[in-house]
Design an enzyme around this catalytic site. Structure first.
Site, PDB file in Angstrom:
ATOM      1  N   ASP A 216      77.874  44.609  47.815  1.00 58.26           N
ATOM      2  CA  ASP A 216      77.431  43.425  47.241  1.00 58.26           C
ATOM      3  C   ASP A 216      78.042  42.174  47.672  1.00 58.26           C
ATOM      4  O   ASP A 216      79.159  41.264  47.172  1.00 58.26           O
ATOM      5  CB  ASP A 216      77.642  43.900  44.954  1.00 58.26           C
ATOM      6  CG  ASP A 216      76.507  42.822  44.810  1.00 58.26           C
ATOM      7  OD1 ASP A 216      76.606  42.282  45.036  1.00 58.26           O
ATOM      8  OD2 ASP A 216      76.234  43.540  43.634  1.00 58.26           O
ATOM      9  N   GLU A 242      73.780  43.283  49.926  1.00 59.49           N
ATOM     10  CA  GLU A 242      73.158  43.455  48.640  1.00 59.49           C
ATOM     11  C   GLU A 242      73.075  41.912  48.004  1.00 59.49           C
ATOM     12  O   GLU A 242      74.548  41.272  48.779  1.00 59.49           O
ATOM     13  CB  GLU A 242      73.655  43.863  47.512  1.00 59.49           C
ATOM     14  CG  GLU A 242      73.288  43.556  46.422  1.00 59.49           C
ATOM     15  CD  GLU A 242      73.154  45.246  45.321  1.00 59.49           C
ATOM     16  OE1 GLU A 242      73.740  45.651  45.261  1.00 59.49           O
ATOM     17  OE2 GLU A 242      73.807  44.369  43.778  1.00 59.49           O
ATOM     18  N   GLU A 270      67.901  41.355  41.720  1.00 57.02           N
ATOM     19  CA  GLU A 270      69.298  41.750  39.717  1.00 57.02           C
ATOM     20  C   GLU A 270      68.955  40.078  39.677  1.00 57.02           C
ATOM     21  O   GLU A 270      68.886  40.206  38.176  1.00 57.02           O
ATOM     22  CB  GLU A 270      70.790  41.782  39.735  1.00 57.02           C
ATOM     23  CG  GLU A 270      71.195  41.100  40.912  1.00 57.02           C
ATOM     24  CD  GLU A 270      72.920  41.130  40.536  1.00 57.02           C
ATOM     25  OE1 GLU A 270      72.906  42.686  41.689  1.00 57.02           O
ATOM     26  OE2 GLU A 270      73.747  40.922  40.014  1.00 57.02           O
ATOM     27  N   ASP A 293      66.720  43.786  36.638  1.00 56.43           N
ATOM     28  CA  ASP A 293      67.353  44.351  35.441  1.00 56.43           C
ATOM     29  C   ASP A 293      66.573  44.425  34.621  1.00 56.43           C
ATOM     30  O   ASP A 293      66.250  43.420  34.100  1.00 56.43           O
ATOM     31  CB  ASP A 293      68.723  43.303  35.546  1.00 56.43           C
ATOM     32  CG  ASP A 293      69.657  43.662  34.878  1.00 56.43           C
ATOM     33  OD1 ASP A 293      71.035  43.903  34.751  1.00 56.43           O
ATOM     34  OD2 ASP A 293      69.285  43.593  33.362  1.00 56.43           O
ATOM     35  N   HIS A 320      68.812  47.148  38.844  1.00 57.46           N
ATOM     36  CA  HIS A 320      70.303  46.847  39.097  1.00 57.46           C
ATOM     37  C   HIS A 320      71.302  47.572  36.973  1.00 57.46           C
ATOM     38  O   HIS A 320      70.845  47.303  35.747  1.00 57.46           O
ATOM     39  CB  HIS A 320      70.988  45.161  38.755  1.00 57.46           C
ATOM     40  CG  HIS A 320      72.085  44.053  37.785  1.00 57.46           C
ATOM     41  ND1 HIS A 320      71.952  43.921  37.101  1.00 57.46           N
ATOM     42  CD2 HIS A 320      73.032  44.873  39.205  1.00 57.46           C
ATOM     43  CE1 HIS A 320      73.311  43.324  36.691  1.00 57.46           C
ATOM     44  NE2 HIS A 320      74.084  44.167  38.148  1.00 57.46           N
ATOM     45  N   GLU A 340      72.096  52.637  39.692  1.00 58.48           N
ATOM     46  CA  GLU A 340      73.774  52.755  39.990  1.00 58.48           C
ATOM     47  C   GLU A 340      73.755  52.844  38.693  1.00 58.48           C
ATOM     48  O   GLU A 340      73.622  52.699  37.517  1.00 58.48           O
ATOM     49  CB  GLU A 340      72.909  50.789  40.151  1.00 58.48           C
ATOM     50  CG  GLU A 340      74.658  50.195  39.587  1.00 58.48           C
ATOM     51  CD  GLU A 340      74.205  49.050  40.065  1.00 58.48           C
ATOM     52  OE1 GLU A 340      73.248  47.929  39.420  1.00 58.48           O
ATOM     53  OE2 GLU A 340      75.598  47.895  40.578  1.00 58.48           O
TER      54      GLU A 340
END
Ligand SMILES: C[C@H](O)[C@H](O)CC(=O)C(=O)O
Ligand SMILES: [Mg+2]
Length: 394
Positions: A216, A242, A270, A293, A320, A340
């Protein structure tokens, strides 16, 4: 009375500080704030800690929506005092007096009325929190879990990957894969690149060939660095790279996806919001997996549209974080095959509920899988022992 006719009597917005929905507001020794590469890493004094440049300034926003029979739905997101102000000074007019089930119209009015200062960021976080609280309330009124309101489950349980500093521990805990934060970006030059590769190599050694490993990058790279990292990491079987670039650089993501080695997925989203932001990413072929998200992109109402768009573009939607707010959604979508779990334990060695200690009843993975309870709404309660403040009562 039929729940269809229930109206919204009261909306209240609170601030809650310390962890919770602002999961970056953690103590000094937490892996989540340990020299992680960010878009601020090039500035001396801001490279070691994300809190140093203010990542935790917002705090948690908690909203409650009360129906005319006294039933209360609630939700949390990141937004703190600013979010509370937007709710109580502006958006409340579209909720109080409206029917609880008029979710589409309420969303549209909140979005259109804030366009002159909104569109994404804190305004969309706030709209998301209200939308989630409305779904929670509707579920409680109908005595159904939110996933039932969304069309019902397409699988029995969720398969989880873990985000944290210890993918090797994640493997022992039964997760599908482990996503690590990238510690070095362009500001740390080639020495940093070598350290990124060395950590990946070490983790590959510990987890074996088949376990998914991801990096990430939290918006910290440029196309050149990300491309070189992707090719070096390919040797160690990196599953996906990511959020390599800043969210506004759609063109960079398009280029990066073209540059990526075969089999490596490019993921982002996200910090993107609404169907229009994701349309841009999808039409440009900028990502294999989008990661909205649900507490930031516009809530469940908007995520349904984002997900349908992604499905038509052949892209997966792996939201997310966001715990139960994501779980209920993921359970109902065929193009969201896994989910996740953000490891909130300081050294990422144990399972801690993501919004702990703020929410009670959050399901956690067992052997890497979560069964979402059929409790009404999102199935969680706000912990009454956690102090909260209502800064702008109307
Ligand atoms: C680990 C990342 O830097 C960030 O804190 C969380 C995130 O982006 C994710 O879970 O994805
Ligand atoms: Mg991320």
């Amino acid at each position: 009375m039929n729940t269809h006719h229930r109206t919204i009597a009261h909306v209240r917005a609170y601030t809650v500080s310390g962890g919770g929905a602002d999961y970056h507001d953690q103590g000094a020794d937490h892996w989540i704030d340990d020299h992680i590469a960010t878009p601020m890493s090039g500035y001396p004094g801001y490279a070691d800690s994300r809190q140093s440049f203010g990542l935790n300034v917002l705090g948690t926003l908690m909203v409650e929506i009360e129906a005319d029979d006294g039933t209360v739905g609630f939700a949390v997101s990141t937004g703190g005092e600013l979010g509370a102000w937007i709710v109580e000074k502006h958006l409340v007019r579209f909720l109080e007096g409206a029917r609880v089930s008029d979710i589409e119209r309420i969303w549209d009015q909140m979005y259109r009325s804030t366009l002159f200062y909104g569109r994404r960021g804190i305004v969309l976080n706030t709209i998301s929190a209200l939308d989630l609280a409305l779904y929670d309330l509707l579920g409680r009124l109908r005595q159904e879990p939110v996933y039932a309101l969304l069309g019902g489950p397409v699988r029995d349980e969720l398969t989880m990957y873990a985000t944290g500093a210890r993918p090797d521990v994640a493997k022992q805990l039964g997760f599908l894969g482990g996503k690590m934060p990238l510690h070095h970006g362009p500001a740390d030059a080639e020495e940093g690149m070598e350290k990124n590769i060395a950590l990946l190599a070490e983790m590959r050694e510990r987890v074996g060939a088949d376990f998914w490993l991801m990096y990430d990058c939290w918006m910290s790279l440029d196309v050149d660095y990300a491309t070189r990292l992707a090719h070096r990491a390919h040797e160690y079987g990196l599953r996906w790279l990511e959020e390599a670039l800043i969210p506004d650089d759609y063109w960079g993501y398009q280029q990066l996806r073209r540059n990526a080695p075969p089999g490596m997925l490019i993921t982002t989203g996200e910090h993107e919001a609404t169907r229009w932001g994701f349309r841009q990413l999808l039409e440009m072929g900028a990502a294999d997996i989008i990661q909205p998200d649900v507490g930031w992109c516009g809530g469940i109402t908007e995520l349904l549209k984002i997900s349908a768009l992604a499905d038509a573009h052949g892209a997966m939607v792996v939201p997310h974080g966001s715990s139960v707010y994501s779980y209920h959604f993921v359970l109902t979508r065929t193009n969201s095959p896994f989910s996740e779990f953000l490891m909130m334990h300081p050294s990422a060695e144990e399972i801690v509920p993501m919004f702990s200690p703020m929410l009670l009843g959050e399901p956690v993975p067992e052997d890497g899988r979560i069964r979402v309870p059929d409790t009404p709404g999102f199935g969680v309660e706000f912990n009454p022992e956690i102090p909260r403040e209502r800064p702008f009562p109307h």
